[in-house]
Design a protein around this motif. Structure first.
Motif, PDB file in Angstrom:
ATOM      1  N   LYS A 218       0.687  -1.244   0.521  1.00 16.20           N
ATOM      2  CA  LYS A 218       0.458   0.179   0.430  1.00 16.20           C
ATOM      3  C   LYS A 218       1.056   1.382   0.421  1.00 16.20           C
ATOM      4  O   LYS A 218       2.229   0.962   0.818  1.00 16.20           O
ATOM      5  CB  LYS A 218      -0.581   0.014   1.149  1.00 16.20           C
ATOM      6  N   GLY A 219       0.684   2.233  -0.773  1.00 11.25           N
ATOM      7  CA  GLY A 219       1.174   3.596  -1.055  1.00 11.25           C
ATOM      8  C   GLY A 219       1.271   4.583  -1.947  1.00 11.25           C
ATOM      9  O   GLY A 219       0.082   3.698  -2.550  1.00 11.25           O
ATOM     10  N   THR A 220       1.213   5.757  -2.385  1.00  3.48           N
ATOM     11  CA  THR A 220       1.458   6.089  -2.938  1.00  3.48           C
ATOM     12  C   THR A 220       1.431   6.176  -4.794  1.00  3.48           C
ATOM     13  O   THR A 220       2.565   4.733  -4.922  1.00  3.48           O
ATOM     14  CB  THR A 220       2.843   7.690  -3.046  1.00  3.48           C
ATOM     15  N   PRO A 221       1.067   6.480  -5.446  1.00  2.00           N
ATOM     16  CA  PRO A 221       1.642   5.806  -7.158  1.00  2.00           C
ATOM     17  C   PRO A 221       3.033   5.349  -6.742  1.00  2.00           C
ATOM     18  O   PRO A 221       3.217   4.807  -7.989  1.00  2.00           O
ATOM     19  CB  PRO A 221       0.888   6.651  -7.668  1.00  2.00           C
ATOM     20  N   SER A 222       3.542   6.769  -6.778  1.00  2.00           N
ATOM     21  CA  SER A 222       5.033   7.292  -6.788  1.00  2.00           C
ATOM     22  C   SER A 222       5.202   5.742  -5.832  1.00  2.00           C
ATOM     23  O   SER A 222       6.894   4.758  -5.765  1.00  2.00           O
ATOM     24  CB  SER A 222       5.489   8.492  -6.292  1.00  2.00           C
ATOM     25  N   GLU A 223       5.225   6.160  -5.050  1.00  2.00           N
ATOM     26  CA  GLU A 223       5.929   4.905  -4.002  1.00  2.00           C
ATOM     27  C   GLU A 223       6.176   3.008  -4.414  1.00  2.00           C
ATOM     28  O   GLU A 223       6.286   2.193  -4.419  1.00  2.00           O
ATOM     29  CB  GLU A 223       5.516   4.116  -2.724  1.00  2.00           C
ATOM     30  N   ILE A 224       4.867   2.672  -5.267  1.00  2.00           N
ATOM     31  CA  ILE A 224       4.682   1.245  -5.775  1.00  2.00           C
ATOM     32  C   ILE A 224       5.043   1.033  -7.145  1.00  2.00           C
ATOM     33  O   ILE A 224       5.690   0.627  -7.259  1.00  2.00           O
ATOM     34  CB  ILE A 224       2.726   1.926  -5.771  1.00  2.00           C
ATOM     35  N   TYR A 225       5.113   2.034  -7.240  1.00  2.00           N
ATOM     36  CA  TYR A 225       6.197   2.657  -8.651  1.00  2.00           C
ATOM     37  C   TYR A 225       7.886   2.390  -8.591  1.00  2.00           C
ATOM     38  O   TYR A 225       8.670   1.572  -8.992  1.00  2.00           O
ATOM     39  CB  TYR A 225       5.671   3.097 -10.105  1.00  2.00           C
ATOM     40  N   ASP A 226       8.315   3.092  -7.853  1.00  2.00           N
ATOM     41  CA  ASP A 226       9.538   3.528  -7.635  1.00  2.00           C
ATOM     42  C   ASP A 226      10.045   2.534  -6.315  1.00  2.00           C
ATOM     43  O   ASP A 226      11.313   2.303  -6.199  1.00  2.00           O
ATOM     44  CB  ASP A 226       9.920   4.570  -6.981  1.00  2.00           C
ATOM     45  N   GLN A 227       9.322   2.036  -5.407  1.00  2.00           N
ATOM     46  CA  GLN A 227       9.437   1.242  -4.624  1.00  2.00           C
ATOM     47  C   GLN A 227       9.078  -0.038  -4.199  1.00  2.00           C
ATOM     48  O   GLN A 227       8.872  -0.362  -3.447  1.00  2.00           O
ATOM     49  CB  GLN A 227       9.827   2.241  -3.018  1.00  2.00           C
ATOM     50  N   PRO A 228       8.804  -1.111  -5.154  1.00  2.00           N
ATOM     51  CA  PRO A 228       8.336  -2.030  -5.572  1.00  2.00           C
ATOM     52  C   PRO A 228       8.761  -2.949  -3.899  1.00  2.00           C
ATOM     53  O   PRO A 228       9.762  -2.964  -4.070  1.00  2.00           O
ATOM     54  CB  PRO A 228       8.661  -3.024  -6.650  1.00  2.00           C
ATOM     55  N   GLN A 229       8.114  -3.260  -3.486  1.00  2.38           N
ATOM     56  CA  GLN A 229       8.399  -4.575  -1.895  1.00  2.38           C
ATOM     57  C   GLN A 229       8.444  -5.682  -2.161  1.00  2.38           C
ATOM     58  O   GLN A 229       9.006  -6.643  -1.341  1.00  2.38           O
ATOM     59  CB  GLN A 229       7.336  -4.455  -0.657  1.00  2.38           C
ATOM     60  N   SER A 230       7.902  -6.269  -3.452  1.00  4.85           N
ATOM     61  CA  SER A 230       7.616  -7.053  -3.629  1.00  4.85           C
ATOM     62  C   SER A 230       8.292  -7.826  -5.346  1.00  4.85           C
ATOM     63  O   SER A 230       7.978  -6.773  -5.994  1.00  4.85           O
ATOM     64  CB  SER A 230       7.095  -8.135  -3.835  1.00  4.85           C
ATOM     65  N   ASP A 231       8.684  -8.798  -5.554  1.00  6.96           N
ATOM     66  CA  ASP A 231       9.090  -9.607  -6.764  1.00  6.96           C
ATOM     67  C   ASP A 231       6.881  -9.101  -7.675  1.00  6.96           C
ATOM     68  O   ASP A 231       7.382  -8.620  -9.030  1.00  6.96           O
ATOM     69  CB  ASP A 231       9.263 -10.837  -6.497  1.00  6.96           C
ATOM     70  N   PHE A 232       6.263  -9.531  -7.049  1.00 10.09           N
ATOM     71  CA  PHE A 232       4.779  -9.598  -7.289  1.00 10.09           C
ATOM     72  C   PHE A 232       4.653  -7.815  -7.736  1.00 10.09           C
ATOM     73  O   PHE A 232       4.274  -7.553  -9.135  1.00 10.09           O
ATOM     74  CB  PHE A 232       4.119 -10.529  -6.678  1.00 10.09           C
ATOM     75  N   VAL A 233       4.879  -7.017  -7.166  1.00 13.13           N
ATOM     76  CA  VAL A 233       4.306  -5.481  -7.161  1.00 13.13           C
ATOM     77  C   VAL A 233       5.494  -4.939  -7.949  1.00 13.13           C
ATOM     78  O   VAL A 233       4.756  -4.062  -9.019  1.00 13.13           O
ATOM     79  CB  VAL A 233       4.400  -4.927  -6.049  1.00 13.13           C
ATOM     80  N   SER A 234       6.212  -5.142  -8.455  1.00 10.01           N
ATOM     81  CA  SER A 234       7.494  -4.925  -9.400  1.00 10.01           C
ATOM     82  C   SER A 234       6.836  -5.186 -10.918  1.00 10.01           C
ATOM     83  O   SER A 234       6.776  -4.805 -11.963  1.00 10.01           O
ATOM     84  CB  SER A 234       8.892  -5.155  -8.839  1.00 10.01           C
ATOM     85  N   ARG A 235       6.923  -6.824 -11.198  1.00  5.56           N
ATOM     86  CA  ARG A 235       6.231  -7.234 -12.006  1.00  5.56           C
ATOM     87  C   ARG A 235       5.148  -6.304 -12.930  1.00  5.56           C
ATOM     88  O   ARG A 235       4.772  -6.479 -14.367  1.00  5.56           O
ATOM     89  CB  ARG A 235       6.028  -8.894 -12.517  1.00  5.56           C
ATOM     90  N   PHE A 236       3.956  -5.920 -11.483  1.00  2.00           N
ATOM     91  CA  PHE A 236       2.281  -5.954 -12.103  1.00  2.00           C
ATOM     92  C   PHE A 236       2.329  -4.270 -12.550  1.00  2.00           C
ATOM     93  O   PHE A 236       1.714  -3.972 -13.009  1.00  2.00           O
ATOM     94  CB  PHE A 236       1.493  -6.669 -10.938  1.00  2.00           C
ATOM     95  N   ILE A 237       3.255  -3.253 -11.732  1.00  2.00           N
ATOM     96  CA  ILE A 237       3.105  -2.341 -11.639  1.00  2.00           C
ATOM     97  C   ILE A 237       3.661  -1.922 -13.069  1.00  2.00           C
ATOM     98  O   ILE A 237       5.377  -2.040 -12.715  1.00  2.00           O
ATOM     99  CB  ILE A 237       3.529  -1.613 -10.498  1.00  2.00           C
ATOM    100  N   GLY A 238       3.863  -1.836 -13.910  1.00  3.93           N
ATOM    101  CA  GLY A 238       4.535  -1.253 -15.314  1.00  3.93           C
ATOM    102  C   GLY A 238       5.414  -1.505 -15.477  1.00  3.93           C
ATOM    103  O   GLY A 238       5.216  -3.437 -15.015  1.00  3.93           O
ATOM    104  N   GLN A 239       6.452  -2.011 -16.438  1.00  4.51           N
ATOM    105  CA  GLN A 239       7.148  -3.251 -16.885  1.00  4.51           C
ATOM    106  C   GLN A 239       8.596  -2.998 -16.317  1.00  4.51           C
ATOM    107  O   GLN A 239       9.323  -1.826 -16.315  1.00  4.51           O
ATOM    108  CB  GLN A 239       7.487  -2.473 -18.845  1.00  4.51           C
ATOM    109  N   THR A 240       9.086  -4.049 -16.410  1.00  2.00           N
ATOM    110  CA  THR A 240      10.850  -4.590 -15.643  1.00  2.00           C
ATOM    111  C   THR A 240      11.542  -5.785 -16.390  1.00  2.00           C
ATOM    112  O   THR A 240      10.378  -6.392 -17.082  1.00  2.00           O
ATOM    113  CB  THR A 240      10.847  -4.740 -14.500  1.00  2.00           C
ATOM    114  N   ASN A 241      12.456  -5.098 -16.265  1.00  2.00           N
ATOM    115  CA  ASN A 241      13.361  -6.703 -16.674  1.00  2.00           C
ATOM    116  C   ASN A 241      13.823  -7.420 -16.184  1.00  2.00           C
ATOM    117  O   ASN A 241      13.720  -6.422 -14.666  1.00  2.00           O
ATOM    118  CB  ASN A 241      14.548  -5.454 -18.002  1.00  2.00           C
ATOM    119  N   VAL A 242      14.137  -8.716 -15.929  1.00  6.31           N
ATOM    120  CA  VAL A 242      13.965  -9.536 -14.717  1.00  6.31           C
ATOM    121  C   VAL A 242      15.436  -9.831 -15.280  1.00  6.31           C
ATOM    122  O   VAL A 242      15.491 -10.667 -16.067  1.00  6.31           O
ATOM    123  CB  VAL A 242      12.569  -9.696 -14.319  1.00  6.31           C
TER     124      VAL A 242
END
Length: 347
Positions: A218-242
């Motif tokens: 849970k967080g602001t849009p910028s926190e969710i995008y810039d500071q994802p706290q899990s692998d799932f959030v990082s992959r689900f919010i925006g595009q990411t290279n793994v």
């Protein structure tokens, strides 16, 4: 009105829709419940509204326990995805309906109802359609009328279930901006369900990311995008290279600037905008080449391939401003050098 959820769980047969949800939503926030289909978003919304009963846990509105209170006692406005307008009633009568069915002692007189309805129609910018029927309106207009009807009874909390899901892309974009401005004007605590991450990022002040019935972050849009706290959030919010820190990736990642001698995990996630791309002075030693690109208005998304040690290719996405792409004069097949500016680490 603030909302507090304590240990909310809900099961449908063998399927656990919600698993011990604890959530605090301050008064006046516009919160998005975001996640993939089946993650529990709509079930949670319906439990807050009183349309669904939790198997365990409690719902508090402004500190008052309403777990066992019926819908009519919760002061909640609900906007459904498919509008649910009365087809045989005019726009005016649809909005007036909630006022006219109030108990006699609380019911406004017809003059007060007329003034209230026209005020709401003005608010949603559709007063000129007051005598039309729902079938004579566009999808975007029907959605705004549904919202006006929900606001007519002056709810303390406004709940919206995929409010723009049935609309085409251009109408959705217009209504997102409109809803955000309307919320700033009304300051009603609002929660909306969406699986569209762009919609959540654009409209909400807070995002709650759900997955498999649990809150991932849970967080602001910028926190969710810039500071994802899990692998799932990082992959689900925006595009990411793994990138997995294996023998093949280890040396190559070091060459891009990532410090991998003491990584904070075994997987590095890198957003496309955190990868800078340059033409290489030594094409023969670069394992990365430009396969294709997509023009996204002011941004160019590069599709890069990295040669693998076993003959396979890994796709990497990078983004840069349109003007920078023109200055580099890149062509398909050109070998490039990458510099990774920032990475998130996960186990």
């Amino acid at each position: 009105m603030s909302i507090s959820l304590s240990n909310i769980s809900k099961q449908f047969g063998a399927f656990k829709a919600l698993d011990n949800i604890n959530l605090e939503i301050p008064e006046g926030e516009l919160v998005a419940l975001l996640g993939p289909s089946g993650c529990g978003k709509t079930t949670l919304l319906r439990i807050i509204a009183g349309l669904e009963q939790a198997d365990q846990g409690d719902v508090f509105l402004k500190g008052n326990k309403v777990t066992d209170q019926p819908v009519k006692n919760r002061q909640i406005g609900f906007v459904f995805q498919h509008y649910v307008l009365f087809r045989h009633m005019t726009v005016f009568d649809n909005i007036a309906f909630g006022l006219r069915v109030k108990p006699r002692k609380q019911r406004p007189n017809e003059t007060e109802i007329r003034d209230k309805v026209h005020s709401l129609l003005h608010l949603v910018q559709l007063d000129w359609l007051h005598d039309r029927f729902p079938d004579q309106l566009s999808g975007g207009q029907r959605q705004r009328i549904a919202l006006a009807r929900a606001l007519a009874v002056e709810p303390s909390v406004l709940l919206l279930d995929e409010p723009f899901g049935a609309l085409d892309a251009s109408v959705r974009k217009d209504l997102r901006l409109w809803l955000r401005h309307l919320h700033h004007e009304l300051n009603v605590t609002s929660i909306f369900v969406t699986h569209d991450q762009e919609e959540a990022m654009e409209v909400s002040s807070q995002i709650v990311v759900l997955n498999h019935g649990k809150i991932e972050q849970k967080g602001t849009p910028s926190e969710i995008y810039d500071q994802p706290q899990s692998d799932f959030v990082s992959r689900f919010i925006g595009q990411t290279n793994v990138f997995r820190i294996e023998d093949d990736d280890h040396d190559w990642l070091k060459s891009t600037g990532i410090i991998v001698d003491d990584p904070q995990g075994v997987v590095a996630h890198v957003r496309p905008h955190n990868i800078s791309v340059e033409k290489t002075a030594d094409p023969g030693n670069s394992p990365v080449y430009l396969k294709d690109w997509q023009h996204l208005g002011g941004t160019i998304r590069l599709e890069l391939n990295r040669d693998g040690h076993n003959g396979s290719a890994t796709t990497i996405y990078a983004e840069m401003p349109n003007e920078q792409f023109k200055d580099l004069a890149l062509h398909k097949g050109d070998r490039v050098a990458l510099r990774i500016k920032h990475a998130h680490w996960f186990n």
